[in-house]
Write a protein that holds these residues in place. Structure first.
Motif, mmCIF file in Angstrom:
data_model
loop_
_atom_site.group_PDB
_atom_site.id
_atom_site.type_symbol
_atom_site.label_atom_id
_atom_site.label_comp_id
_atom_site.label_asym_id
_atom_site.label_seq_id
_atom_site.Cartn_x
_atom_site.Cartn_y
_atom_site.Cartn_z
ATOM 1 N N ARG A 245 1.235 4.886 -3.352
ATOM 2 C CA ARG A 245 -0.116 4.472 -2.958
ATOM 3 C C ARG A 245 -0.397 4.651 -1.473
ATOM 4 N NH1 ARG A 245 -0.571 -1.135 -3.798
ATOM 5 N NH2 ARG A 245 1.683 -1.308 -3.966
ATOM 6 N N LEU A 246 0.498 5.254 -0.724
ATOM 7 C CA LEU A 246 0.336 5.381 0.727
ATOM 8 C C LEU A 246 -0.548 6.571 1.091
ATOM 9 C CD1 LEU A 246 1.162 4.432 3.586
ATOM 10 C CD2 LEU A 246 3.083 6.023 3.427
ATOM 11 N N LEU A 247 -1.530 6.328 1.972
ATOM 12 C CA LEU A 247 -2.398 7.367 2.518
ATOM 13 C C LEU A 247 -2.429 7.208 4.037
ATOM 14 C CD1 LEU A 247 -5.350 6.982 0.007
ATOM 15 C CD2 LEU A 247 -3.645 8.806 0.041
ATOM 16 N N PRO A 248 -1.418 7.702 4.744
ATOM 17 C CA PRO A 248 -1.390 7.501 6.201
ATOM 18 C C PRO A 248 -2.428 8.364 6.903
ATOM 19 C CG PRO A 248 0.422 8.908 5.541
ATOM 20 C CD PRO A 248 -0.266 8.465 4.275
ATOM 21 N N GLY A 249 -2.965 7.845 7.987
ATOM 22 C CA GLY A 249 -3.896 8.596 8.817
ATOM 23 C C GLY A 249 -3.246 8.878 10.155
ATOM 24 N N PHE A 250 -3.234 10.121 10.577
ATOM 25 C CA PHE A 250 -2.580 10.499 11.823
ATOM 26 C C PHE A 250 -3.612 10.810 12.895
ATOM 27 C CE2 PHE A 250 0.375 11.753 8.445
ATOM 28 C CZ PHE A 250 1.487 11.035 8.837
ATOM 29 N N GLY A 251 -3.251 10.522 14.134
ATOM 30 C CA GLY A 251 -4.124 10.808 15.259
ATOM 31 C C GLY A 251 -3.316 10.955 16.529
ATOM 32 N N ILE A 252 -4.038 11.116 17.646
ATOM 33 C CA ILE A 252 -3.338 11.358 18.910
ATOM 34 C C ILE A 252 -3.504 10.237 19.922
ATOM 35 C CG2 ILE A 252 -3.281 13.854 18.718
ATOM 36 C CD1 ILE A 252 -5.729 13.942 20.563
ATOM 37 N N CYS A 253 -4.449 9.323 19.750
ATOM 38 C CA CYS A 253 -4.667 8.205 20.667
ATOM 39 C C CYS A 253 -5.275 8.697 21.977
ATOM 40 C CB CYS A 253 -3.373 7.450 20.921
ATOM 41 S SG CYS A 253 -3.516 6.034 22.005
ATOM 42 N N TRP A 254 -6.023 7.838 22.628
ATOM 43 C CA TRP A 254 -6.735 8.198 23.851
ATOM 44 C C TRP A 254 -6.135 7.561 25.094
ATOM 45 C CZ3 TRP A 254 -8.317 3.760 26.107
ATOM 46 C CH2 TRP A 254 -8.446 2.641 25.277
ATOM 47 N N ALA B 111 3.482 -3.762 8.470
ATOM 48 C CA ALA B 111 2.285 -4.190 7.749
ATOM 49 C C ALA B 111 2.135 -3.440 6.421
ATOM 50 C CB ALA B 111 1.052 -3.989 8.621
ATOM 51 N N LEU B 112 2.362 -2.137 6.429
ATOM 52 C CA LEU B 112 2.240 -1.351 5.199
ATOM 53 C C LEU B 112 3.311 -1.726 4.181
ATOM 54 C CD1 LEU B 112 1.335 2.116 6.746
ATOM 55 C CD2 LEU B 112 -0.135 0.721 5.266
ATOM 56 N N THR B 113 4.511 -2.027 4.648
ATOM 57 C CA THR B 113 5.588 -2.439 3.741
ATOM 58 C C THR B 113 5.253 -3.771 3.085
ATOM 59 O OG1 THR B 113 7.220 -1.236 5.050
ATOM 60 C CG2 THR B 113 8.052 -2.934 3.569
ATOM 61 N N VAL B 114 4.769 -4.720 3.893
ATOM 62 C CA VAL B 114 4.372 -6.014 3.328
ATOM 63 C C VAL B 114 3.258 -5.815 2.311
ATOM 64 C CG1 VAL B 114 3.298 -8.243 3.871
ATOM 65 C CG2 VAL B 114 5.148 -7.361 5.310
ATOM 66 N N ALA B 115 2.255 -5.024 2.661
ATOM 67 C CA ALA B 115 1.148 -4.772 1.739
ATOM 68 C C ALA B 115 1.633 -4.086 0.460
ATOM 69 C CB ALA B 115 0.085 -3.928 2.429
ATOM 70 N N ALA B 116 2.603 -3.196 0.587
ATOM 71 C CA ALA B 116 3.134 -2.490 -0.587
ATOM 72 C C ALA B 116 3.819 -3.439 -1.553
ATOM 73 C CB ALA B 116 4.110 -1.400 -0.144
ATOM 74 N N THR B 117 4.468 -4.482 -1.002
ATOM 75 C CA THR B 117 5.180 -5.425 -1.866
ATOM 76 C C THR B 117 4.275 -6.543 -2.386
ATOM 77 O OG1 THR B 117 5.921 -6.747 0.025
ATOM 78 C CG2 THR B 117 7.385 -4.976 -0.728
ATOM 79 N N ALA B 118 3.130 -6.741 -1.743
ATOM 80 C CA ALA B 118 2.229 -7.829 -2.129
ATOM 81 C C ALA B 118 1.099 -7.373 -3.042
ATOM 82 C CB ALA B 118 1.643 -8.482 -0.876
ATOM 83 N N THR B 119 0.977 -6.070 -3.258
ATOM 84 C CA THR B 119 -0.120 -5.539 -4.078
ATOM 85 C C THR B 119 0.456 -4.571 -5.099
ATOM 86 O OG1 THR B 119 -0.506 -3.655 -2.605
ATOM 87 C CG2 THR B 119 -1.727 -5.692 -2.128
ATOM 88 N N THR B 120 -0.372 -4.224 -6.082
ATOM 89 C CA THR B 120 0.089 -3.258 -7.088
ATOM 90 C C THR B 120 -0.872 -2.108 -7.317
ATOM 91 O OG1 THR B 120 -0.900 -4.595 -8.859
ATOM 92 C CG2 THR B 120 1.449 -4.977 -8.351
ATOM 93 N N ARG B 121 -2.146 -2.253 -6.907
ATOM 94 C CA ARG B 121 -3.121 -1.213 -7.225
ATOM 95 C C ARG B 121 -3.832 -0.608 -6.027
ATOM 96 N NH1 ARG B 121 -6.116 -4.845 -11.094
ATOM 97 N NH2 ARG B 121 -7.714 -4.339 -9.598
ATOM 98 N N VAL B 122 -4.021 -1.356 -4.958
ATOM 99 C CA VAL B 122 -4.811 -0.845 -3.838
ATOM 100 C C VAL B 122 -4.088 0.291 -3.123
ATOM 101 C CG1 VAL B 122 -5.997 -3.028 -3.462
ATOM 102 C CG2 VAL B 122 -3.908 -2.528 -2.190
ATOM 103 N N LYS B 123 -4.865 1.230 -2.600
ATOM 104 C CA LYS B 123 -4.299 2.295 -1.768
ATOM 105 C C LYS B 123 -3.946 1.695 -0.415
ATOM 106 C CE LYS B 123 -5.083 5.764 -4.592
ATOM 107 N NZ LYS B 123 -3.992 6.481 -5.219
ATOM 108 N N LEU B 124 -2.882 2.185 0.183
ATOM 109 C CA LEU B 124 -2.404 1.671 1.462
ATOM 110 C C LEU B 124 -2.551 2.748 2.515
ATOM 111 C CD1 LEU B 124 0.905 0.126 0.121
ATOM 112 C CD2 LEU B 124 -1.256 -1.056 0.499
ATOM 113 N N GLY B 125 -3.094 2.382 3.663
ATOM 114 C CA GLY B 125 -3.249 3.368 4.722
ATOM 115 C C GLY B 125 -3.295 2.702 6.075
ATOM 116 N N SER B 126 -3.427 3.540 7.058
ATOM 117 C CA SER B 126 -3.478 3.060 8.432
ATOM 118 C C SER B 126 -4.713 3.651 9.092
ATOM 119 C CB SER B 126 -2.225 3.502 9.189
ATOM 120 O OG SER B 126 -2.133 4.911 9.158
ATOM 121 N N ASN B 127 -5.195 2.968 10.105
ATOM 122 C CA ASN B 127 -6.302 3.503 10.880
ATOM 123 C C ASN B 127 -5.830 4.793 11.533
ATOM 124 O OD1 ASN B 127 -8.506 3.967 12.481
ATOM 125 N ND2 ASN B 127 -8.271 2.145 13.719
ATOM 126 N N VAL B 128 -4.843 4.691 12.430
ATOM 127 C CA VAL B 128 -4.266 5.868 13.069
ATOM 128 C C VAL B 128 -2.789 5.613 13.324
ATOM 129 C CG1 VAL B 128 -4.235 7.325 15.131
ATOM 130 C CG2 VAL B 128 -6.406 6.560 14.218
#
Length: 192
Positions: free
Chosen positions: A64-73, A22-39
């Motif tokens: 433009r990548l801002l990944p969010g890391f977590g541990i999951c429940w 999903a992030l790769t597709v978003a990276a190729t389809a956009t030019t300005r928005v920041k890209l990140g993940s929930n977790v």
């Protein structure tokens, strides 16, 4: 492959995409928005693979990548991913440490304790599948950076062997080119 049952969650949990795709597709389809993940659950991925995937996406997106890391429940999701649930907080801490080293240090020094943890990730599912973990061999790839001496590589190989990882593959891609140069380098390494 051993069977497993997916946990019974609501439909909203079944409709999520793989974050890297999903992030790769978003990276190729956009030019300005920041890209990140929930977790991103770092413990589900080997740290070097995770670093490579995130670095690739960061490169494709122009930083433009801002990944969010977590541990999951969910213990079931860990089981499905083949990762141990019990030490998830410590695994996240270690993964973040490894990512920082991979992204800021050249050459990278990989501590043997991390290799032992990665081996546990292989051994536990092997046992659960009725396989003898000792029958699954571990080979450590040693990527030699330009300017690294033979003595340092020999010392790394010795340290790995002393800690239970005697089989290594030494990659000389950035050190020498050509068959003769490779053979000469290997002969000098073996002499150590």
């Amino acid at each position: 492959m051993p069977g497993f049952a997916l946990p019974q969650f609501g439909e909203e949990f079944r409709a999520s995409l793989d974050p890297f795709v999903a992030l790769t597709v978003a990276a190729t389809a956009t030019t300005r928005v920041k890209l990140g993940s929930n977790v991103l659950v770092a413990a589900w991925y080997p740290p070097v693979q995770l670093a490579r995937q995130l670095t690739s996406i960061a490169g494709i997106s122009g930083g433009r990548l801002l990944p969010g890391f977590g541990i999951c429940w969910s213990p079931e999701e860990y089981q499905t991913a083949g990762a141990p649930f019990r030490r998830r907080g410590a695994q996240l801490d270690e993964a973040l440490d490894v990512l920082e080293v991979l992204w800021t240090t050249n050459p990278v020094v990989h501590h043997v304790d991390a290799l032992k943890w990665q081996r546990i990730v292989i051994d536990e599912p092997a046992r659960a599948a009725g396989r003898d973990p000792q029958a699954i061999h571990t080979y450590v790839r040693v990527n030699v950076a330009a300017g690294i001496g033979i003595e340092q590589v020999a010392a790394t190989i010795e340290t790995l062997a002393d800690h239970g990882f005697p089989a290594v593959f030494v990659d000389l891609m950035f050190v020498v080119s050509g068959t003769d140069a490779h053979l000469e380098w290997v002969e000098r390494l073996l002499a150590q």
